[in-house]
Write a protein that holds these residues in place. Structure first.
Motif, PDB file in Angstrom:
ATOM      1  N   CYS A 143       0.796  -1.259  -0.022  1.00  0.00           N
ATOM      2  CA  CYS A 143       0.018  -0.165   0.059  1.00  0.00           C
ATOM      3  C   CYS A 143       0.773   1.286  -0.071  1.00  0.00           C
ATOM      4  O   CYS A 143       0.341   2.285  -0.325  1.00  0.00           O
ATOM      5  CB  CYS A 143      -0.995  -0.037   1.301  1.00  0.00           C
ATOM      6  SG  CYS A 143      -2.245  -1.251   1.121  1.00  0.00           S
ATOM      7  N   ILE A 144       2.231   1.100   0.696  1.00  0.00           N
ATOM      8  CA  ILE A 144       2.980   2.335   0.774  1.00  0.00           C
ATOM      9  C   ILE A 144       4.240   2.103  -0.170  1.00  0.00           C
ATOM     10  O   ILE A 144       5.142   3.123  -0.177  1.00  0.00           O
ATOM     11  CB  ILE A 144       3.485   2.681   2.187  1.00  0.00           C
ATOM     12  CG1 ILE A 144       4.045   1.259   2.660  1.00  0.00           C
ATOM     13  CG2 ILE A 144       2.090   2.960   2.899  1.00  0.00           C
ATOM     14  CD1 ILE A 144       4.919   1.586   4.041  1.00  0.00           C
ATOM     15  N   TYR A 145       4.204   1.104  -1.029  1.00  0.00           N
ATOM     16  CA  TYR A 145       5.460   0.896  -1.937  1.00  0.00           C
ATOM     17  C   TYR A 145       5.084   0.815  -3.295  1.00  0.00           C
ATOM     18  O   TYR A 145       3.797   0.207  -3.766  1.00  0.00           O
ATOM     19  CB  TYR A 145       6.152  -0.693  -1.485  1.00  0.00           C
ATOM     20  CG  TYR A 145       7.324  -0.795  -2.169  1.00  0.00           C
ATOM     21  CD1 TYR A 145       8.410  -0.136  -2.282  1.00  0.00           C
ATOM     22  CD2 TYR A 145       7.416  -2.112  -2.923  1.00  0.00           C
ATOM     23  CE1 TYR A 145       9.482  -0.475  -3.218  1.00  0.00           C
ATOM     24  CE2 TYR A 145       8.357  -2.488  -3.687  1.00  0.00           C
ATOM     25  CZ  TYR A 145       9.449  -1.644  -3.876  1.00  0.00           C
ATOM     26  OH  TYR A 145      10.635  -2.042  -4.505  1.00  0.00           O
ATOM     27  N   LYS A 146       5.856   1.526  -4.156  1.00  0.00           N
ATOM     28  CA  LYS A 146       5.364   1.697  -5.584  1.00  0.00           C
ATOM     29  C   LYS A 146       6.144   0.504  -6.455  1.00  0.00           C
ATOM     30  O   LYS A 146       5.726   0.328  -7.598  1.00  0.00           O
ATOM     31  CB  LYS A 146       6.027   2.926  -6.320  1.00  0.00           C
ATOM     32  CG  LYS A 146       5.199   4.387  -5.737  1.00  0.00           C
ATOM     33  CD  LYS A 146       5.672   5.577  -6.075  1.00  0.00           C
ATOM     34  CE  LYS A 146       4.909   6.527  -5.632  1.00  0.00           C
ATOM     35  NZ  LYS A 146       5.614   7.950  -6.129  1.00  0.00           N
ATOM     36  N   GLY A 147       6.996  -0.098  -5.860  1.00  0.00           N
ATOM     37  CA  GLY A 147       7.597  -1.348  -6.668  1.00  0.00           C
ATOM     38  C   GLY A 147       6.982  -2.490  -6.833  1.00  0.00           C
ATOM     39  O   GLY A 147       5.446  -2.597  -6.039  1.00  0.00           O
ATOM     40  N   ILE A 175      13.567  -1.614   1.018  1.00  0.00           N
ATOM     41  CA  ILE A 175      12.794  -0.318   0.557  1.00  0.00           C
ATOM     42  C   ILE A 175      13.489   0.737   0.977  1.00  0.00           C
ATOM     43  O   ILE A 175      13.685   1.786  -0.062  1.00  0.00           O
ATOM     44  CB  ILE A 175      11.418  -0.221   0.755  1.00  0.00           C
ATOM     45  CG1 ILE A 175      10.651  -1.674   0.291  1.00  0.00           C
ATOM     46  CG2 ILE A 175      10.977   0.705   0.392  1.00  0.00           C
ATOM     47  CD1 ILE A 175       9.235  -1.846   0.757  1.00  0.00           C
ATOM     48  N   LYS A 176      13.894   0.840   2.099  1.00  0.00           N
ATOM     49  CA  LYS A 176      14.743   1.885   2.884  1.00  0.00           C
ATOM     50  C   LYS A 176      15.967   2.128   2.390  1.00  0.00           C
ATOM     51  O   LYS A 176      16.241   3.552   2.179  1.00  0.00           O
ATOM     52  CB  LYS A 176      14.345   1.843   4.328  1.00  0.00           C
ATOM     53  CG  LYS A 176      14.781   3.095   5.111  1.00  0.00           C
ATOM     54  CD  LYS A 176      14.592   2.935   6.413  1.00  0.00           C
ATOM     55  CE  LYS A 176      15.190   4.026   7.436  1.00  0.00           C
ATOM     56  NZ  LYS A 176      15.052   3.682   8.882  1.00  0.00           N
ATOM     57  N   HIS A 177      16.804   1.287   2.092  1.00  0.00           N
ATOM     58  CA  HIS A 177      18.203   1.555   2.172  1.00  0.00           C
ATOM     59  C   HIS A 177      18.795   1.095   0.943  1.00  0.00           C
ATOM     60  O   HIS A 177      19.868   1.585   0.521  1.00  0.00           O
ATOM     61  CB  HIS A 177      18.903   0.724   3.440  1.00  0.00           C
ATOM     62  CG  HIS A 177      18.515   0.926   4.738  1.00  0.00           C
ATOM     63  ND1 HIS A 177      18.901   2.237   5.398  1.00  0.00           N
ATOM     64  CD2 HIS A 177      17.952   0.252   5.460  1.00  0.00           C
ATOM     65  CE1 HIS A 177      18.532   2.084   6.730  1.00  0.00           C
ATOM     66  NE2 HIS A 177      17.993   0.941   7.016  1.00  0.00           N
ATOM     67  N   ALA A 178      18.050   0.196   0.058  1.00  0.00           N
ATOM     68  CA  ALA A 178      18.575  -0.169  -1.108  1.00  0.00           C
ATOM     69  C   ALA A 178      17.879   0.551  -2.389  1.00  0.00           C
ATOM     70  O   ALA A 178      18.364   0.202  -3.589  1.00  0.00           O
ATOM     71  CB  ALA A 178      18.627  -1.653  -1.211  1.00  0.00           C
ATOM     72  N   ASN A 179      16.762   1.083  -2.095  1.00  0.00           N
ATOM     73  CA  ASN A 179      15.982   1.709  -3.172  1.00  0.00           C
ATOM     74  C   ASN A 179      15.683   0.701  -4.197  1.00  0.00           C
ATOM     75  O   ASN A 179      15.775   0.899  -5.440  1.00  0.00           O
ATOM     76  CB  ASN A 179      16.804   2.817  -4.044  1.00  0.00           C
ATOM     77  CG  ASN A 179      16.917   3.979  -2.974  1.00  0.00           C
ATOM     78  OD1 ASN A 179      16.282   4.314  -2.254  1.00  0.00           O
ATOM     79  ND2 ASN A 179      18.314   4.722  -3.306  1.00  0.00           N
ATOM     80  N   ALA A 180      15.137  -0.763  -3.778  1.00  0.00           N
ATOM     81  CA  ALA A 180      14.703  -1.529  -4.881  1.00  0.00           C
ATOM     82  C   ALA A 180      13.629  -1.560  -5.491  1.00  0.00           C
ATOM     83  O   ALA A 180      12.648  -0.861  -4.890  1.00  0.00           O
ATOM     84  CB  ALA A 180      14.890  -3.042  -3.850  1.00  0.00           C
TER      85      ALA A 180
END
Length: 802
Positions: free
Chosen positions: A672-676, A709-714
């Motif tokens: 819900c909060i992640y676009k990936g 999500i926070k540290h690797a921008n996956a």
């Protein structure tokens, strides 16, 4: 006693003078240059020097007379050397050549070099035997005194050897007598003698009984035989020929039997000096046996003639020398080492020679016809054979191999478990010092005031424990100490009531005391090392190399105790953490149930129903708008509280088959909060999982996804869940992403995410691996056993925090 001592000196001097006088008189004597077949008096061999002088002698000529006397009369004479003329004078001989009587003259030549060497060696052997007899019968040596029969035996051997060469070229009857004595008397006596010599308490033979009765038995047996020999008129040379074959065989058998008897005595004897004496004798016999086999037995079997007799005679000198050295020398260490080194070379040389002789015969290339090839093969093979001999006969190795100490030091640095530190120490000491007896004492706990015996190998008398107060000599000393120095320094401080320290102090098996010392904790342990199995003393270099091992052991045990303390502290913290976590889980479950049952289902639900009922009775738009806002707020509050309940105790977590639905629900909340893209892949058939394992894995997976999500921008995250397909495999969960981590995934001060992930998986019996790369992303692998019979390799306690 003084009178007997003087008598032995006089006897020894008289015998030596007689032997020397006979051999000096015999020094200029030489042979006639040909050999006669004893069975038919025909000439069977002519020396090269005689042929070069043009003497008309041929093989198969029958000898009739020499020195103007019949050949039979010359042979039967008690000293036919007296008929020999001086050098360069003529020797008349008469031969029968195909029925024709021929008279010839041979010019008497000077003795050959080989003949003179034989005389010198013969004199040396004889004098060595006489000196050995005198030394062994007059000098005591440490553990006992040689019986008088030993001295008499060696005196007899000296006389027989001293007269043997003279008899061979001067008196046939005397030669037969001497060789018969050597075969029937000296060889058996020499063999049986080793049942009680070197002197040892374990002697299984009655010395006096043997001396008083054994000699008379052998003497009586030979009297009749000697009478027959002296009275025998015909063909004495044929008897000599047979005895010349029998004598080396009897002597070789005597050497072998003596070696076996001494070897048995060596195995059962526990006295250092006597064991060293026996070992010197065994080494000597083995040398002589090897040389005789190479230069006498093997050539006679293959070439039907010995290679050289001088080498065999020179080798025989070693026997009386070894008896004299082993029986009289106060310190046998250097002699023992020297004899063992020489023995290793002689054994290797003998194997090399026999191997090459056999090889060349198999190839139908006699070794005496291929000198160059044989020499090259012998030289090339000698060193490898020497290495193999020293490898498979450890007692023959030249020097101590300290590489095992270096390997042990490396092994000590690989573990912190005190139980595993003992093995490399014991193994290296056994290999370097030839399996010495050993005892190892250690503290069981760092605050323990006692040293407890944790390893004992062949030290039955050492105590099971020792009080540290009685070993205060090691409080500020980490050096290895010899037991004698230890006794001198600590003897006054030992209490009369302390039996344990006294047992250690006076144990005769202990040679070295090696303290395991730590600057902070002082004496952590003690290694008591006994004598070496090869009886070598501990030299300065041995102690220096051993000190390096002990220093490494002290450091290893010190680190082990520190590690143990930290492990205990960590284990206590972990137990507290586990208890706290269980309490938190129970409390969270209770709170979630109370919120869901009391607040949401009762209070908020009642408020929502009340507001909905009021809306139907009110027409004022303003009031309706306010009630609508209030209703929306109540619904939002109910949803938020449900999310809190889901976070505290996810619904379905108590279902053994609810792992996938619960995890999917948690991931949906993140979506819900992640676009990936977050994908969940399930492999193999779903099986039940306990609630506690489900809960911990879901928490770790959620933490790993949030970190990606926070540290690797996956942009893509994949969760692969592989259920075990058999009872012998574990559940595998892999979280991988395509991100680019900004820095390596490591524990950092003030950050507990990775540490908590490792701790949670560790507590459910699993293992977690984290791999991170700036190009390929991050991969978190979790392995958890679901069956009690399955285990996965876990890091040690320190590994969780690395």
């Amino acid at each position: 006693m003084q009178y007997r001592f003087i008598n032995k000196i006089i006897i020894g001097i008289i015998l030596s003078i007689i032997i020397l006088a006979i051999n000096i008189e015999f020094w200029k004597k030489s042979g006639v240059g040909f050999f006669v077949n004893p069975n038919n008096n025909k000439i069977m061999f002519i020396e090269k020097d005689l042929i070069e002088k043009g003497v008309d002698l041929k093989i198969d000529d029958r000898l009739i007379a020499i020195y103007n006397k019949k050949w039979e009369d010359v042979v039967n004479d008690w000293n036919f050397s007296r008929f020999e003329p001086n050098i360069n004078e003529h020797i008349p001989i008469t031969i029968d050549r195909n029925g024709s009587i021929i008279h010839l003259e041979i010019i008497k030549s000077a003795p050959s070099l080989d003949n003179q060497i034989n005389k010198i060696v013969n004199i040396i052997i004889s004098l060595c035997c006489i000196i050995t007899g005198y030394k062994l019968s007059s000098k005591s040596f440490y553990e006992g005194i040689a019986p008088s029969g030993i001295g008499i035996l060696w005196f007899g051997v000296g006389v027989v050897v001293g007269l043997h060469l003279f008899a061979g070229q001067g008196a046939v009857r005397l030669l037969i007598t001497l060789e018969w004595i050597m075969i029937t008397f000296l060889s058996p006596y020499f063999t049986i003698m080793h049942l009680f010599f070197p002197y040892r308490p374990e002697s299984i033979f009655n010395i006096r009984k043997f001396e008083n009765k054994g000699i008379y038995i052998f003497f009586t047996m030979n009297v009749f035989l000697l009478i027959f020999i002296w009275d025998y008129k015909e063909n004495l040379l044929s008897i000599v020929a047979k005895l010349n074959i029998i004598l080396p065989v009897f002597l070789l058998i005597s050497f072998i039997l003596s070696t076996l008897i001494l070897f048995k005595a060596y195995k059962i004897n526990n006295i250092s000096h006597i064991r060293r004496q026996i070992r010197i004798l065994i080494s000597t016999y083995c040398m002589v046996i090897c040389l005789w086999i190479v230069f006498l037995i093997t050539p006679m079997y293959i070439f039907e003639t010995p290679i050289t007799s001088q080498i065999n005679h020179i080798a025989t000198i070693l026997i009386p020398m070894s008896y004299m050295i082993s029986g009289t020398a106060p310190d046998l260490y250097r002699f023992d080492k020297l004899f063992l080194i020489i023995l290793s070379y002689i054994i290797s040389f003998s194997i090399d020679i026999i191997f090459n002789i056999t090889l060349f015969n198999i190839l139908n290339k006699p070794i005496h016809e291929n000198h160059i090839a044989a020499s090259i093969c012998i030289i090339l093979l000698f060193h490898p054979i020497l290495l193999l001999v020293r490898k498979y006969i450890p007692i023959l190795k030249k020097e101590n191999d300290y590489k095992y100490f270096n390997q042990a030091i490396i092994d000590l640095s690989k573990t912190l478990e005190s139980d595993q530190l003992t093995r490399p120490i014991v193994t290296s000491l056994g290999k370097v010092f030839n399996n010495p007896s050993m005892g190892i004492y250690l503290r069981r706990e760092i605050d323990d005031e006692l040293l407890n015996c944790v390893y004992n190998d062949r030290m039955p008398n050492i105590p099971e424990k020792i009080n540290l107060k009685d070993l205060n000599i090691f409080d500020d000393n980490a050096d290895i100490m010899k037991i004698l120095d230890f006794r001198n320094k600590i003897q006054r401080d030992i209490s009369n009531n302390n039996n344990y320290a006294s047992m250690l102090l006076y144990d005769p098996q202990i040679t070295l005391l090696c303290p395991i010392y730590h600057p902070q904790y002082k004496l952590l342990g003690l290694i008591a090392v006994g004598r070496r199995n090869d009886l070598d003393p501990y030299r300065l270099q041995d102690i220096e190399e051993l000190q390096k091992l002990i220093n490494a052991s002290s450091m290893a045990y010190g680190n082990s105790y520190l590690y143990t303390q930290k492990s205990i502290a960590e284990r206590t913290v972990r137990e507290l953490f586990s208890s706290l976590k269980n309490i938190q889980d129970i409390t969270a479950k209770k709170i979630a149930r109370e919120i869901h049952d009391e607040i949401i289902n009762v209070n908020i639900k009642l408020n929502i129903e009340t507001i909905q009922n009021l809306v139907g009775y009110i027409d004022d738009q303003f009031i309706l708008d306010q009630l609508d806002l209030l209703l929306t707020g109540e619904k939002d509050t109910a949803y938020s509280l449900r999310m809190i309940c889901e976070s505290l105790h996810p619904s379905g977590i108590d279902d053994p088959l609810g792992f996938i639905p619960v995890l999917s629900n948690q991931i949906d909340q993140i979506r819900c909060i992640y676009k990936g893209i977050i994908d969940i892949v399930v492999i193999n058939k779903i099986i039940p999982i306990s609630t506690s394992i489900q809960h911990e894995i879901i928490r770790v997976v959620k933490e790993a996804v949030l970190n990606s999500i926070k540290h690797a921008n996956a942009t893509t995250i994949t969760i692969e869940i592989c259920y075990p397909n058999s009872n012998n495999s574990a559940l595998r969960v892999i979280i991988s992403d395509n991100g680019s981590p900004k820095q390596p995934v490591l524990n950092r001060p003030g950050h507990f995410g990775i540490r908590n992930m490792k701790e949670r998986i560790y507590m459910i019996g699993g293992r977690i691996e984290i791999q991170s790369d700036i190009n390929t992303g991050t991969r978190v692998s979790i392995f958890v056993p679901l069956n009690s019979g399955v285990s996965v390799e876990q890091p040690d306690l320190l590994g969780i925090y690395c």
